[in-house]
Enzyme design. Structure first.
Site, short mmCIF file in Angstrom:
data_model
loop_
_atom_site.label_atom_id
_atom_site.label_comp_id
_atom_site.label_asym_id
_atom_site.label_seq_id
_atom_site.Cartn_x
_atom_site.Cartn_y
_atom_site.Cartn_z
CB THR A 172 -0.97 -0.01 1.20
OG1 THR A 172 -1.68 1.23 1.21
CG2 THR A 172 -0.28 -0.21 2.52
CD GLU A 321 -2.70 -0.35 5.73
OE1 GLU A 321 -3.75 -0.34 5.03
OE2 GLU A 321 -1.85 0.53 5.66
CE LYS A 431 -8.13 4.46 -2.01
NZ LYS A 431 -8.83 3.57 -1.12
CD1 TRP A 436 -3.47 4.01 -1.46
CD2 TRP A 436 -4.38 5.99 -1.03
NE1 TRP A 436 -4.34 3.86 -0.41
CE2 TRP A 436 -4.92 5.05 -0.13
CE3 TRP A 436 -4.82 7.31 -0.95
CZ2 TRP A 436 -5.86 5.39 0.84
CZ3 TRP A 436 -5.76 7.65 0.01
CH2 TRP A 436 -6.27 6.70 0.88
P1 AMP Z 1 -6.57 1.13 0.57
O1 AMP Z 1 -5.56 0.64 1.52
O2 AMP Z 1 -5.99 1.56 -0.73
O3 AMP Z 1 -7.69 0.18 0.41
O4 AMP Z 1 -7.17 2.48 1.16
C1 AMP Z 1 -7.77 2.56 2.42
C2 AMP Z 1 -8.30 3.95 2.66
O5 AMP Z 1 -9.24 4.30 1.66
C3 AMP Z 1 -9.00 4.16 3.96
O6 AMP Z 1 -8.12 4.36 5.04
C4 AMP Z 1 -9.83 5.41 3.65
O7 AMP Z 1 -9.05 6.59 3.74
C5 AMP Z 1 -10.21 5.19 2.20
N1 AMP Z 1 -11.53 4.54 2.11
C6 AMP Z 1 -11.79 3.23 1.92
N2 AMP Z 1 -13.13 3.02 1.89
C7 AMP Z 1 -13.72 4.21 2.05
C8 AMP Z 1 -15.09 4.65 2.13
N3 AMP Z 1 -16.12 3.84 2.00
N4 AMP Z 1 -15.29 5.98 2.36
C9 AMP Z 1 -14.26 6.84 2.48
N5 AMP Z 1 -12.97 6.49 2.42
C10 AMP Z 1 -12.70 5.20 2.20
#
Ligand code: AMP
Length: 533
Positions: A172, A321, A431, A436
């Site tokens: 990540t 994570e 995002k 990211w």
């Molecule tokens: P990732 O590790 O790439 O899956 O990203 C995780 C992050 O995405 C989380 O810590 C949030 O900041 C964002 N995220 C994931 N799901 C949501 C959601 N339903 N609403 C808002 N932010 C989200």
């Protein structure tokens, strides 16, 4: 007194055995690069997954070795999801949207020894492979087939793994420093599979009778677990290959009778627009639920799907994570049957945690904030499918509290009934379309430009991508530069979609008391400017 139950290891060979024993006739459909469909059965898939496990052993790989994939969503990737861990190896999904420099770092850091790669992605692989320990390259529809052809599925033996051995890993990207590796165990993968399948928000429970299409990439956090969940249930699976445009997806839904699908909001916004413009063009009567997460699902989108097309969105939240699914917007019965506007309000929140996931919210001083729907703090979580550390990255140990909770970096409020709502992010990341962009990496490169004194990159809301980067630039005295020049300066170092669309030249960047960029102030300024008068 101890319980007297079997100490049965939760490992993925048990999933393979279940799928082949009970669901041999179930179908897996894939949209191929030429847009035609490939169909085969679970019997074919599990036999080939076994062949893969045997063949990797034959190729000299040893227990615990990392085998990477650089692939879109398709049946061969599913074979890798099952075959690699069932052979005792570790599946390492590489994110094909990353810059080759990042991929070189990630594949080296993980120690990948082999890779399965789509033919269309070989040119990308060639841009970083020499900088990695990868020895064996298997090209899908090519040398991958030769690899399988030389292996007899009957030779596969359960390696009798311990449930805490690694099954898969996924990197990540973060605020600072290099990407970080999350290492899933067989046990965490099983428990995540069971946990996500167990929760059935608003008639969403999935079963063998469903047809599941994960739009969410298999290279991003296990495709939210759907390949494993579908396989455990024996449901028909549909994979879209590289065709992720709204029209192809809607054709897939109709042709294959998809009942459940999952992806990031950018995908669903595109689909909603196309449906609005072409009412009645697709027969989506089979479609029961669309799981949306990765970024916040907007309330207007949830309401739009329901009110104009009768389609149900289930909003989820999670992180790489946390395997990744940690919460779903499962509505308490009184909310589910109540006023539609209140229902949409709650569906737009990030939900309540899945069983075995626990969370707490703390402020900067470390005090827990009340669950009053207003007070904000950082969300911390723990549970059996939450990472306990990053792979070989000791400098990130402070992401875990001394008492064992993971600090998510998401700033949230909690409704008294337990619904979490994301309000902001403490991490400096953007995002865009579900992937990211590191603002810090862009800032560092911008500040290497001879005319730039300071640069801060912030996320600006965007209708299609949800967030896009904007660069605020302070030029050195007497120096000049244009946005176009800065873009060209960044271009060699980043994937194209990382490059800021807007460059704003400012006299100074607001700072906090300790001299850090106050990005909230910048964000307010530029977001306000963006609003129509
Ligand atoms: P990732 O590790 O790439 O899956 O990203 C995780 C992050 O995405 C989380 O810590 C949030 O900041 C964002 N995220 C994931 N799901 C949501 C959601 N339903 N609403 C808002 N932010 C989200």
């Amino acid at each position: 007194m101890d319980g007297l139950m079997m100490d049965f290891s939760l490992t993925l060979p048990a999933l393979l055995r279940r799928a082949e024993t009970f669901f041999g006739n179930a179908v897996i459909a894939t949209r191929l690069p030429d847009k035609s469909f490939h169909h085969y059965t679970y019997a074919d898939m599990t036999s080939r997954a076994r062949q893969l496990a045997v063949a990797l052993q034959r190729a000299g790989l040893e227990r615990g070795d990392r085998v990477a994939t650089l692939c879109w969503n398709h049946y061969q990737h599913l074979e890798a999801y099952l075959g690699i861990p069932s052979g005792g190896f570790v599946l390492h999904t590489l994110n094909l949207r990353l810059h080759p420099d990042d991929l070189a770092y990630i594949a080296s850091h993980a120690g990948d020894r082999a890779v399965i790669v789509d033919r269309s992605l070989v040119p990308l692989l060639e841009r970083f492979r020499e900088r990695t320990p990868i020895e064996n390259v298997f090209v899908v529809e090519d040398s991958y087939e030769e690899l399988l052809a030389g292996a007899d599925p009957a030779e596969w033996r359960d390696p009798e793994l311990h449930e805490n051995e690694a099954a898969a890993m996924c990197y990540t990207s973060g605020t600072t420093g290099r990407p970080k590796g999350v290492v899933y165990s067989h046990r965490s993968t099983w428990l995540h599979t069971l946990g996500v399948a167990a929760v059935g928000p608003l008639d969403f429970n999935i079963s063998q009778r469903d047809v599941i299409l994960p739009v969410v990439p298999m290279f991003h956090a296990n495709a939210w677990g759907y390949p494993y969940i579908a396989t455990m249930l024996g449901a028909k699976q549909v994979y879209p290959g590289p065709h992720l445009d709204p029209e192809s997806l809607l054709d897939d839904f109709e042709q294959e009778g998809v009942t459940v699908t999952a992806g990031v909001p950018t995908i669903w916004m595109g689909i909603l627009q196309l449906l609005d413009a072409n009412p009645g063009r697709w027969d989506l009567s089979a479609l029961r639920a669309m799981l949306v997460g990765g970024s916040a699902a907007p309330r207007a989108m949830i309401a739009g799907f329901k009110q104009r097309h009768g389609l149900h969105i289930c909003h989820g939240w999670g992180m790489t994570e946390s395997s990744p699914v940690a919460s779903l917007s499962d509505l308490h019965p009184d909310l589910a049957s109540g006023d539609i506007d209140i229902r949409f309000d709650f569906q737009a929140k990030q939900g309540i945690p899945l069983p075995l996931i626990e969370w707490r919210v703390r402020d900067d001083a470390g005090n827990e904030v009340p669950w009053d729907g207003v007070s904000m703090g950082e969300l911390e979580m723990r549970g059996p499918w939450v990472a306990a550390g990053y792979y070989d990255t000791p400098e990130q140990a402070d992401r875990w509290t001394p008492d064992g909770w993971f600090k998510t970096g998401d700033i949230v409020s909690m409704h008294p009934r337990g619904y979490m709502q994301i309000q902001d992010r403490s991490k400096d990341v953007i995002k865009s379309g579900g992937e990211w962009i590191s603002s810090v990496a862009l800032e560092n490169q911008l500040m290497a430009h001879p005319a730039v004194a300071e640069a801060a990159v912030i996320a600006i809301p965007d209708d299609k991508w949800f967030e896009r980067p904007l660069a605020a630039i302070v030029l050195k005295e007497g120096a000049t530069a244009t946005g176009e020049e800065l873009r060209e300066f960044l271009e060699p170092h980043f994937a194209k979609w990382w490059l800021p669309d807007r460059y704003e030249f400012v006299a100074e960047i607001p700072k906090t008391g300790v001299g850090k960029f106050r990005k909230t102030a910048l964000r307010e300024q530029f977001v306000q400017e963006q609003q129509p008068a």
